[in-house]
Scaffold this motif. Sequence first.
Motif, PDB file in Angstrom:
ATOM      1  N   GLY A 183     -45.965  39.353 -60.644  1.00 39.87           N
ATOM      2  CA  GLY A 183     -47.186  38.877 -61.284  1.00 39.87           C
ATOM      3  C   GLY A 183     -46.906  37.694 -62.193  1.00 39.87           C
ATOM      4  O   GLY A 183     -45.775  37.478 -62.626  1.00 39.87           O
ATOM      5  N   GLU A 184     -47.953  36.929 -62.468  1.00 42.84           N
ATOM      6  CA  GLU A 184     -47.830  35.765 -63.349  1.00 42.84           C
ATOM      7  C   GLU A 184     -48.939  35.732 -64.398  1.00 42.84           C
ATOM      8  O   GLU A 184     -49.149  34.727 -65.063  1.00 42.84           O
ATOM      9  N   GLN A 185     -49.647  36.856 -64.564  1.00 41.43           N
ATOM     10  CA  GLN A 185     -50.822  36.850 -65.433  1.00 41.43           C
ATOM     11  C   GLN A 185     -50.484  36.726 -66.911  1.00 41.43           C
ATOM     12  O   GLN A 185     -51.357  36.424 -67.736  1.00 41.43           O
ATOM     13  N   TRP A 186     -49.204  36.943 -67.288  1.00 41.97           N
ATOM     14  CA  TRP A 186     -48.835  36.904 -68.710  1.00 41.97           C
ATOM     15  C   TRP A 186     -48.199  35.587 -69.122  1.00 41.97           C
ATOM     16  O   TRP A 186     -47.639  35.476 -70.204  1.00 41.97           O
ATOM     17  N   GLY A 187     -48.236  34.599 -68.244  1.00 38.28           N
ATOM     18  CA  GLY A 187     -47.706  33.288 -68.603  1.00 38.28           C
ATOM     19  C   GLY A 187     -46.306  33.036 -68.105  1.00 38.28           C
ATOM     20  O   GLY A 187     -45.737  31.975 -68.355  1.00 38.28           O
ATOM     21  N   ALA A 188     -45.702  33.995 -67.408  1.00 41.20           N
ATOM     22  CA  ALA A 188     -44.379  33.823 -66.816  1.00 41.20           C
ATOM     23  C   ALA A 188     -44.287  34.717 -65.588  1.00 41.20           C
ATOM     24  O   ALA A 188     -44.932  35.764 -65.515  1.00 41.20           O
ATOM     25  N   ARG A 189     -43.504  34.298 -64.627  1.00 39.92           N
ATOM     26  CA  ARG A 189     -43.342  35.078 -63.393  1.00 39.92           C
ATOM     27  C   ARG A 189     -42.426  36.267 -63.669  1.00 39.92           C
ATOM     28  O   ARG A 189     -41.291  36.094 -64.128  1.00 39.92           O
ATOM     29  N   ILE A 190     -42.894  37.485 -63.361  1.00 40.22           N
ATOM     30  CA  ILE A 190     -42.137  38.685 -63.688  1.00 40.22           C
ATOM     31  C   ILE A 190     -42.552  39.815 -62.752  1.00 40.22           C
ATOM     32  O   ILE A 190     -43.675  39.817 -62.230  1.00 40.22           O
ATOM     33  N   VAL A 191     -41.638  40.754 -62.523  1.00 44.82           N
ATOM     34  CA  VAL A 191     -41.941  41.905 -61.666  1.00 44.82           C
ATOM     35  C   VAL A 191     -42.658  42.959 -62.505  1.00 44.82           C
ATOM     36  O   VAL A 191     -42.105  43.482 -63.474  1.00 44.82           O
ATOM     37  N   GLU A 192     -43.899  43.239 -62.138  1.00 46.11           N
ATOM     38  CA  GLU A 192     -44.689  44.245 -62.852  1.00 46.11           C
ATOM     39  C   GLU A 192     -44.591  45.588 -62.127  1.00 46.11           C
ATOM     40  O   GLU A 192     -44.379  45.642 -60.916  1.00 46.11           O
ATOM     41  N   GLN A 193     -44.744  46.658 -62.880  1.00 46.77           N
ATOM     42  CA  GLN A 193     -44.675  48.003 -62.329  1.00 46.77           C
ATOM     43  C   GLN A 193     -45.847  48.836 -62.831  1.00 46.77           C
ATOM     44  O   GLN A 193     -46.255  48.685 -63.980  1.00 46.77           O
ATOM     45  N   ARG A 194     -46.353  49.702 -61.960  1.00 48.40           N
ATOM     46  CA  ARG A 194     -47.394  50.663 -62.343  1.00 48.40           C
ATOM     47  C   ARG A 194     -46.828  52.068 -62.216  1.00 48.40           C
ATOM     48  O   ARG A 194     -46.321  52.446 -61.160  1.00 48.40           O
ATOM     49  N   PHE A 195     -46.892  52.820 -63.315  1.00 53.40           N
ATOM     50  CA  PHE A 195     -46.456  54.210 -63.324  1.00 53.40           C
ATOM     51  C   PHE A 195     -47.670  55.118 -63.502  1.00 53.40           C
ATOM     52  O   PHE A 195     -48.636  54.743 -64.177  1.00 53.40           O
ATOM     53  N   GLU A 196     -47.602  56.314 -62.909  1.00 57.20           N
ATOM     54  CA  GLU A 196     -48.693  57.262 -63.035  1.00 57.20           C
ATOM     55  C   GLU A 196     -48.151  58.665 -63.277  1.00 57.20           C
ATOM     56  O   GLU A 196     -47.058  59.011 -62.807  1.00 57.20           O
ATOM     57  N   ARG A 197     -48.942  59.446 -63.993  1.00 59.83           N
ATOM     58  CA  ARG A 197     -48.624  60.860 -64.210  1.00 59.83           C
ATOM     59  C   ARG A 197     -49.898  61.664 -63.943  1.00 59.83           C
ATOM     60  O   ARG A 197     -50.897  61.499 -64.638  1.00 59.83           O
ATOM     61  N   ALA A 198     -49.849  62.513 -62.919  1.00 60.10           N
ATOM     62  CA  ALA A 198     -50.990  63.369 -62.612  1.00 60.10           C
ATOM     63  C   ALA A 198     -50.954  64.609 -63.503  1.00 60.10           C
ATOM     64  O   ALA A 198     -49.879  65.101 -63.853  1.00 60.10           O
ATOM     65  N   ARG A 199     -52.118  65.102 -63.897  1.00 56.70           N
ATOM     66  CA  ARG A 199     -52.185  66.258 -64.804  1.00 56.70           C
ATOM     67  C   ARG A 199     -51.470  67.465 -64.212  1.00 56.70           C
ATOM     68  O   ARG A 199     -50.875  68.253 -64.941  1.00 56.70           O
ATOM     69  N   SER A 200     -51.512  67.609 -62.893  1.00 57.04           N
ATOM     70  CA  SER A 200     -50.851  68.759 -62.274  1.00 57.04           C
ATOM     71  C   SER A 200     -49.340  68.701 -62.413  1.00 57.04           C
ATOM     72  O   SER A 200     -48.654  69.695 -62.222  1.00 57.04           O
ATOM     73  N   ASN A 201     -48.808  67.498 -62.776  1.00 55.01           N
ATOM     74  CA  ASN A 201     -47.359  67.355 -62.952  1.00 55.01           C
ATOM     75  C   ASN A 201     -46.900  67.737 -64.338  1.00 55.01           C
ATOM     76  O   ASN A 201     -45.724  67.749 -64.642  1.00 55.01           O
ATOM     77  N   GLY A 202     -47.867  67.975 -65.255  1.00 55.49           N
ATOM     78  CA  GLY A 202     -47.498  68.172 -66.658  1.00 55.49           C
ATOM     79  C   GLY A 202     -46.752  69.473 -66.873  1.00 55.49           C
ATOM     80  O   GLY A 202     -46.882  70.398 -66.111  1.00 55.49           O
ATOM     81  N   GLY A 249     -42.800  62.790 -66.911  1.00 56.89           N
ATOM     82  CA  GLY A 249     -43.488  63.125 -65.671  1.00 56.89           C
ATOM     83  C   GLY A 249     -44.129  61.956 -64.953  1.00 56.89           C
ATOM     84  O   GLY A 249     -44.811  62.150 -63.940  1.00 56.89           O
ATOM     85  N   PHE A 250     -43.929  60.730 -65.431  1.00 61.68           N
ATOM     86  CA  PHE A 250     -44.479  59.552 -64.747  1.00 61.68           C
ATOM     87  C   PHE A 250     -43.609  59.203 -63.541  1.00 61.68           C
ATOM     88  O   PHE A 250     -42.387  59.385 -63.560  1.00 61.68           O
ATOM     89  N   VAL A 251     -44.240  58.667 -62.508  1.00 57.15           N
ATOM     90  CA  VAL A 251     -43.522  58.201 -61.321  1.00 57.15           C
ATOM     91  C   VAL A 251     -43.969  56.770 -61.022  1.00 57.15           C
ATOM     92  O   VAL A 251     -45.113  56.382 -61.291  1.00 57.15           O
ATOM     93  N   LEU A 252     -43.056  55.994 -60.456  1.00 56.35           N
ATOM     94  CA  LEU A 252     -43.368  54.617 -60.079  1.00 56.35           C
ATOM     95  C   LEU A 252     -44.303  54.617 -58.884  1.00 56.35           C
ATOM     96  O   LEU A 252     -43.978  55.172 -57.830  1.00 56.35           O
TER      97      LEU A 252
END
Length: 319
Positions: free
Chosen positions: A300-319, A291-294
Motif C-alpha cells: 500500500g501507499e496510502q500513508w505517504g510511503a510504499r509499505i507492506v500492509e497487513q490485516r489481522f483478525e480475531r473471531a469471538r469464537s477464538n477467544g 488470538g489474531f491471525v493474519l
Amino acid sequence: MPAPDLVLVDSIRDASRRIVRLLGFMQSTLAATQYPPSAVHSILEIGKLGELTAAQLSETLGLEKSSVSRMVRKLVDAGELEEMSSHDDGRMKLLSLTPQGRQTLDAITRYGRKQVISAMDHLLDKERDAVNQGLTTYARALEANLAGQCAPLAHGVEIRSGYMPGVVGRVTEMHAMFYARHSGFGQFFESQVATGMAEFVGRLVSPRNGLWVATHQGAIVASVAIDGEDLGGNVAHLRWFIVADGLRGAGVGRTLLREAVAFCDQQQFEVIRLWTFKGLDAARKLYEEAGFVLAEEYVGEQWGARIVEQRFERARSNG
C-alpha cells in the motif's frame, strides 16, 4: 488437561537436549563467531527489530538486566552495537547494529541457514513441513507458558480508560516519531493520525467505543483504542496501539491489548480487525498471542510511503 504422558514428555525433553548440543549451544561461542550464545542472540534480535533498549533486550532474551548490561557494553566496545537517545525520552538509550554489526548478522544468518539446509537434505518434503510446524507450535506453547508467568506491569505504570487531556496530541506524537524511524512516514501520516484521533474521541460517549492509555508519572506512554462504529457489521476496529520506546517489553502492550480484547468480548463483537505493517514483529507476537491471525497482506501507499500492509483478525469464537 489430561494427565501427561510421561514417555512423550521425556522424549520431547531428550530431543530438546540433543538439539541444543547439536546446534552448538554447549560451546563457549556460537555460529562461528567469537561471541557466546547470548551475544549472538542479541545481535539477531536487534537486527530483526531495528532497535531495542537494554530492558527490552533483557525481556526478549529472558536474562537478568545486569548480565545484559555487561554483554551490551562488550558488544558496543567491540563495534557491533551503538547507543542513541530515544526520541520519546532522552534518558532512554536505544541499541542498534553498526555497519560491522550488520556484517556480523549476515554471517550468523548464513551460518544458521547452512545448518538448517544441511539437516533438511536428510528429510523428505513432508518431513520438512512437519519439522517446521512442530517446532513453531512448540515454541509458541513455550512462549504462552512464559507469558502466563510474567511479572506485573512495570513499577509506576497505570492503566486508565477514556479520554484524558492531551491524549490526541500525545498518541499522535508517539505514532509520528516511531513510524518516521521505522517506515519513513512524514507529515501526511501524522496529520491522518491526528485527524482520526480527534474525530474518534468525540465518539467515546458510545458504549461500543473504548480508549485505554498507560501513564507513567502522569505522562501517557502507551495507548490502544476500539472503534466499534466505523467498520459496521458488528466488527470492532482495533486502532492506535503503540508503546513508547522505553516501555516496550515491560508488559504494557500486552496489558492494554488484553483490556481491548476483553472489552470486545464483553460487547459481543463477532470479529476484531486491525491493520498494521509488515516487520513490526514484537507487535505481531502480541496479536497472535491474543488470538489474531493474519488475514491479508498487500503493498500500500496510502500513508505517504510504499509499505507492506497487513490485516489481522480475531473471531469471538477464538477467544
